[in-house]
Design a protein around this motif. Sequence first.
Motif, PDB file in Angstrom:
ATOM      1  N   UNK A  91       0.813  -1.209   0.000  1.00  0.00           N
ATOM      2  CA  UNK A  91       0.000   0.000   0.000  1.00  0.00           C
ATOM      3  C   UNK A  91       0.850   1.264   0.000  1.00  0.00           C
ATOM      4  N   UNK A  92       1.932   1.250   0.786  1.00  0.00           N
ATOM      5  CA  UNK A  92       2.828   2.414   0.814  1.00  0.00           C
ATOM      6  C   UNK A  92       3.493   2.617  -0.543  1.00  0.00           C
ATOM      7  N   UNK A  93       3.891   1.521  -1.190  1.00  0.00           N
ATOM      8  CA  UNK A  93       4.499   1.628  -2.512  1.00  0.00           C
ATOM      9  C   UNK A  93       3.498   2.144  -3.542  1.00  0.00           C
ATOM     10  N   UNK A  94       2.249   1.681  -3.462  1.00  0.00           N
ATOM     11  CA  UNK A  94       1.204   2.186  -4.358  1.00  0.00           C
ATOM     12  C   UNK A  94       1.045   3.698  -4.206  1.00  0.00           C
ATOM     13  N   UNK A  95       0.995   4.143  -2.971  1.00  0.00           N
ATOM     14  CA  UNK A  95       0.773   5.565  -2.703  1.00  0.00           C
ATOM     15  C   UNK A  95       1.964   6.401  -3.169  1.00  0.00           C
ATOM     16  N   UNK A  96       3.172   5.944  -2.849  1.00  0.00           N
ATOM     17  CA  UNK A  96       4.373   6.671  -3.256  1.00  0.00           C
ATOM     18  C   UNK A  96       4.497   6.728  -4.774  1.00  0.00           C
ATOM     19  N   UNK A  97       4.236   5.613  -5.435  1.00  0.00           N
ATOM     20  CA  UNK A  97       4.379   5.575  -6.891  1.00  0.00           C
ATOM     21  C   UNK A  97       3.308   6.421  -7.574  1.00  0.00           C
ATOM     22  N   UNK A  98       2.119   6.521  -6.978  1.00  0.00           N
ATOM     23  CA  UNK A  98       1.062   7.347  -7.571  1.00  0.00           C
ATOM     24  C   UNK A  98       1.492   8.803  -7.626  1.00  0.00           C
ATOM     25  N   UNK A  99       1.984   9.306  -6.508  1.00  0.00           N
ATOM     26  CA  UNK A  99       2.417  10.707  -6.463  1.00  0.00           C
ATOM     27  C   UNK A  99       3.683  10.901  -7.300  1.00  0.00           C
ATOM     28  N   UNK A 100       4.626   9.964  -7.178  1.00  0.00           N
ATOM     29  CA  UNK A 100       5.895  10.116  -7.881  1.00  0.00           C
ATOM     30  C   UNK A 100       5.776  10.024  -9.388  1.00  0.00           C
ATOM     31  N   UNK A 101       4.960   9.102  -9.894  1.00  0.00           N
ATOM     32  CA  UNK A 101       4.823   8.970 -11.336  1.00  0.00           C
ATOM     33  C   UNK A 101       4.008  10.124 -11.928  1.00  0.00           C
ATOM     34  N   UNK A 102       3.088  10.687 -11.153  1.00  0.00           N
ATOM     35  CA  UNK A 102       2.319  11.845 -11.626  1.00  0.00           C
ATOM     36  C   UNK A 102       3.172  13.102 -11.645  1.00  0.00           C
ATOM     37  N   UNK A 103       4.073  13.209 -10.674  1.00  0.00           N
ATOM     38  CA  UNK A 103       4.942  14.384 -10.583  1.00  0.00           C
ATOM     39  C   UNK A 103       6.388  13.928 -10.367  1.00  0.00           C
ATOM     40  N   UNK A 104       7.014  13.335 -11.391  1.00  0.00           N
ATOM     41  CA  UNK A 104       8.364  12.789 -11.229  1.00  0.00           C
ATOM     42  C   UNK A 104       9.421  13.851 -10.963  1.00  0.00           C
ATOM     43  N   UNK A 105       9.058  15.128 -11.184  1.00  0.00           N
ATOM     44  CA  UNK A 105      10.035  16.198 -10.953  1.00  0.00           C
ATOM     45  C   UNK A 105      10.157  16.571  -9.478  1.00  0.00           C
ATOM     46  N   UNK A 106       9.261  16.063  -8.632  1.00  0.00           N
ATOM     47  CA  UNK A 106       9.263  16.429  -7.212  1.00  0.00           C
ATOM     48  C   UNK A 106      10.640  16.198  -6.586  1.00  0.00           C
ATOM     49  N   UNK A 107      11.162  17.227  -5.925  1.00  0.00           N
ATOM     50  CA  UNK A 107      12.448  17.117  -5.259  1.00  0.00           C
ATOM     51  C   UNK A 107      13.630  17.241  -6.195  1.00  0.00           C
ATOM     52  N   UNK A 108      13.374  17.371  -7.487  1.00  0.00           N
ATOM     53  CA  UNK A 108      14.469  17.448  -8.463  1.00  0.00           C
ATOM     54  C   UNK A 108      14.473  18.788  -9.180  1.00  0.00           C
ATOM     55  N   UNK A 109      13.305  19.269  -9.556  1.00  0.00           N
ATOM     56  CA  UNK A 109      13.198  20.518 -10.307  1.00  0.00           C
ATOM     57  C   UNK A 109      11.754  20.948 -10.400  1.00  0.00           C
ATOM     58  N   UNK A 110      11.474  22.022 -11.119  1.00  0.00           N
ATOM     59  CA  UNK A 110      10.101  22.526 -11.247  1.00  0.00           C
ATOM     60  C   UNK A 110       9.206  21.534 -11.993  1.00  0.00           C
ATOM     61  N   UNK A 111       7.949  21.453 -11.569  1.00  0.00           N
ATOM     62  CA  UNK A 111       6.990  20.563 -12.218  1.00  0.00           C
ATOM     63  C   UNK A 111       6.816  20.984 -13.678  1.00  0.00           C
ATOM     64  N   UNK A 112       7.055  20.057 -14.563  1.00  0.00           N
ATOM     65  CA  UNK A 112       6.930  20.346 -15.986  1.00  0.00           C
ATOM     66  C   UNK A 112       8.132  21.030 -16.588  1.00  0.00           C
ATOM     67  N   UNK A 113       9.162  21.278 -15.781  1.00  0.00           N
ATOM     68  CA  UNK A 113      10.311  22.035 -16.275  1.00  0.00           C
ATOM     69  C   UNK A 113      11.536  21.210 -16.625  1.00  0.00           C
ATOM     70  N   UNK A 114      11.493  19.909 -16.402  1.00  0.00           N
ATOM     71  CA  UNK A 114      12.670  19.078 -16.652  1.00  0.00           C
ATOM     72  C   UNK A 114      12.654  18.412 -18.021  1.00  0.00           C
ATOM     73  N   UNK A 115      11.490  18.332 -18.637  1.00  0.00           N
ATOM     74  CA  UNK A 115      11.400  17.685 -19.942  1.00  0.00           C
ATOM     75  C   UNK A 115      11.822  16.225 -19.864  1.00  0.00           C
ATOM     76  N   UNK A 116      12.624  15.767 -20.836  1.00  0.00           N
ATOM     77  CA  UNK A 116      13.020  14.351 -20.877  1.00  0.00           C
ATOM     78  C   UNK A 116      13.819  13.892 -19.658  1.00  0.00           C
ATOM     79  N   UNK A 117      14.413  14.832 -18.917  1.00  0.00           N
ATOM     80  CA  UNK A 117      15.197  14.440 -17.733  1.00  0.00           C
ATOM     81  C   UNK A 117      14.303  13.843 -16.638  1.00  0.00           C
TER      82      UNK A 117
END
Length: 376
Positions: A91-117
């Motif tokens: 359940x924890x993995x489901x929840x983490x992956x839901x948020x992370x795959x929807x916003x993979x830029x979290x903690x790395x850069x601006x949402x929508x600003x990293x492009x292919x990275x």
Amino acid sequence: MTQHNRSLVTGLTFVATLGGLLFGYDTAVISGAVSAIDANFIEPLNLSETARGSLSGWTVSSALFGCIVGAVIAGWVAQRLGRKGGLLVAGALFLLSAVGSAYPELGIGPIGGLGPRALTPFIFYRILCGVGVGIASMLSPLYIAEIAPSQIRGRLVSFNQLSIVFGMLLVYFVNWAIASQGDDAWIKSTGWRLMLASEAVPAALFAGLLLCVPDTPRWLVMQGRSAQALQILIRLLGHGAGQATVADIEASLRVQTDRVAPSLFAFGSRVVVAGIMLSVFQQFVGINAVLYYAPLMFKNMGATTDTALWQTIIVGLANALSTIIAILTVDRWGRKPLLIVGALVMAVAMLTLGFLFQARLVGVGALCAVVIYSAG
């Protein structure tokens, strides 16, 4: 069972089958986001057609790699953390992956600003999702089997398979509802994120409800907590049946400890090989391609985005209905006849679809072929 027992068993089964629902939901949710993922993460790389197709295929199917990992470690997790603990991890993995795959830029850069990275963290989160699926696919039916009274155990375990296809059908409706809020440009910029983030709702419900249920009596006895196991079994089965079940569990564990483990091929190598090949061919028949690419396939056949998602819902309905029919008839008709009929139906449907594609007849007939294939 008394009404109280029945309510308790039903409630525990419902919580466990949410793991199956998330299995179907999380594997099929990607179907609505394939075009957006390609547009945002892969097409800007300007790769060759072969490399682009390979990277897109790996991105979409990366969750299956996680499924392998999850299935491999599920037994160890269930032994160390318990059936409930293992499902909480899923359940924890489901929840983490839901948020992370929807916003993979979290903690790395601006949402929508990293492009292919952002593709690498996206794949990472999809693999985490797959690990959760692999664990849940093993532990949800195990939990149900270990809390269910013997006389209805088979029926309750079969609900897990039904919940998987219902999860697929549910996410097809969710993807359609989200896509209907905007045009293709909006889907590629925002809609795909909402589709993947929607996983968080059933994942949070699953994890929250798991906190309210006990672990299975068998695992508790294995940990030397027979008194706690007895309390649960008394609530499930009544006092006399509960005491007898604890004694049976303890006896079965003693037998497992004392005897030499049977050979893998104790029932003959043909049985083992047949079982393995059934699982292999279950993947090779191509059902995952339909689950992941149905909307894209229908769009390539000339449908609009809205129509393609509706046609995908029809495929999901056929899959769910055929699963219900199989559950209701398997004890009467047998496993082998149903497997043979299903294989023949899929073969005829795929041959028909191939001829229709060759003749460039991609209308209602092609949709019917895909629906019949999914039902098979």
